[in-house]
Design an enzyme around this catalytic site. Structure first.
Site, PDB file in Angstrom:
ATOM      1  CG  ASP A 153     -49.653 -13.943  -2.332  1.00  0.00           C
ATOM      2  OD1 ASP A 153     -49.009 -14.825  -2.922  1.00  0.00           O
ATOM      3  OD2 ASP A 153     -49.272 -12.758  -2.239  1.00  0.00           O
ATOM      4  CD  GLU A 160     -44.964 -14.786  -2.603  1.00  0.00           C
ATOM      5  OE1 GLU A 160     -45.163 -13.864  -3.407  1.00  0.00           O
ATOM      6  OE2 GLU A 160     -44.071 -15.632  -2.739  1.00  0.00           O
TER       7      GLU A 160
END
Length: 329
Positions: free
Chosen positions: A206, A249
């Protein structure tokens, strides 16, 4: 394709022009001169994107040439075969009702031409050798054009299938696999590893503080960062690894034949690569880091359960300050 057809058809008419002059039929030779001129006009219109008049010219040429050639030389000349080339074009180019109407009109035209040619006979007959030569040439051309047309439509369908498959399996922003495609690929790979007694692992990555990137630099800059980080991850993966943009993301790695220790080492290399990577967006340098969670699949463990454990490792990395690798024990 229409431009290619006009060039090929004009070339065919040039050959027929030479054949008719050779066999002493100047009238038929002039017919081919007119046909070449029509194809030239159609080609020019196609270059100018004036498609409908161009296609009408092509239709006019083929219908007229087939009729004139058949009536002058006779049904055995094979000029009527060119009418059959319209069938695939009609079927794929219009509505069902319109296509059926055009096919019916073409069928009636074909039958009418046959009936008239049988009543009148050849108005400008060729010698037996000339008739055989023209018939053989026309059959060869129709065979070749039918094969080319079939190949063209086949390749068109295959390209469309590949494009649809790419759209269905690929994340458009990063070019990586999407979630659905990763799950479809990971299942068989992990099942095979289980059967062979080989460990497999998962890594979730992430990008840290990604919302701040969007808020500070704009969403286009954020998209650029995602694409660059995705490309960096793909470059560090092995051939057998499965990488996807998991959502937002986040990125998910499925690592066959990899135990947890090796997965942690790979994640650490990726973490350092993201930290050291310089991402430029225009004149702006965007610095970013990434956090990672790692989990090794237990025997007979479902993929979703292992993903949940890797996700716990990711949250642990976030809680410990980000820019680190943690396991999901």
């Amino acid at each position: 394709m229409s431009r290619r057809v006009t060039v090929v058809a004009a070339g065919v008419d040039v050959v027929l022009l030479v054949l008719f002059l050779f066999f002493g039929s100047p009238l038929l030779a002039w017919v081919n001169v007119a046909s070449i001129a029509l194809y030239g006009g159609a080609y020019w219109l196609l270059l100018k994107r004036i498609n409908t008049p161009a296609l009408l010219l092509i239709w006019l040429e083929v219908l007229g040439h087939a009729a004139i050639g058949t009536l002058l030389v006779g049904w055995d000349s094979g000029f009527h075969y060119y009418l059959l080339m319209f069938i695939p074009a009609i079927v794929v180019s219009g509505s069902r009702r319109g296509s059926l109407l055009l096919l019916l009109l073409l069928y009636l035209y074909y039958l009418g031409l046959h009936a008239v040619s049988q009543m009148t006979g050849a108005l400008a007959p060729l010698s037996s050798a000339g008739l055989l030569t023209v018939h053989s040439f026309n059959v060869a051309i129709v065979f070749a054009m039918a094969a080319y047309t079939a190949r063209f439509y086949y390749l068109t369908v295959r390209r469309a299938e590949r494009k649809l498959m790419e759209m269905a399996t690929t994340d458009p922003l990063t070019g990586l696999s999407n979630r659905r495609n990763l799950l479809a690929q990971a299942g068989p790979a992990i099942a095979q590893a289980h059967r062979m007694g080989i460990p497999s692992s998962l890594v979730i990555a992430d990008i840290d503080h990604f919302k701040q990137v969007n808020d500070h630099y704009g969403h286009e800059a954020g998209d650029h960062v995602l694409a660059q980080v995705g490309a960096l991850f793909a470059a560090l993966c092995r051939e057998q690894d499965i990488l996807a943009r998991w959502g937002g993301e986040e990125f998910l790695f499925v690592l066959p034949a990899t135990d947890e220790a090796a997965a942690v080492l790979l994640a650490e290399r990726m973490r350092k690569a993201v930290l050291a990577n310089t991402i430029r967006y225009g004149d702006t340098v965007v610095a970013c880091t990434a956090s990672f969670g790692v989990a090794q699949l237990a025997a007979e463990e479902a993929l979703r359960e292992a993903i949940a454990r890797a996700d716990r490792g990711l949250y642990r990395s976030k809680e410990l300050g980000r820019n680190r690798v943690s396991t999901g024990h």
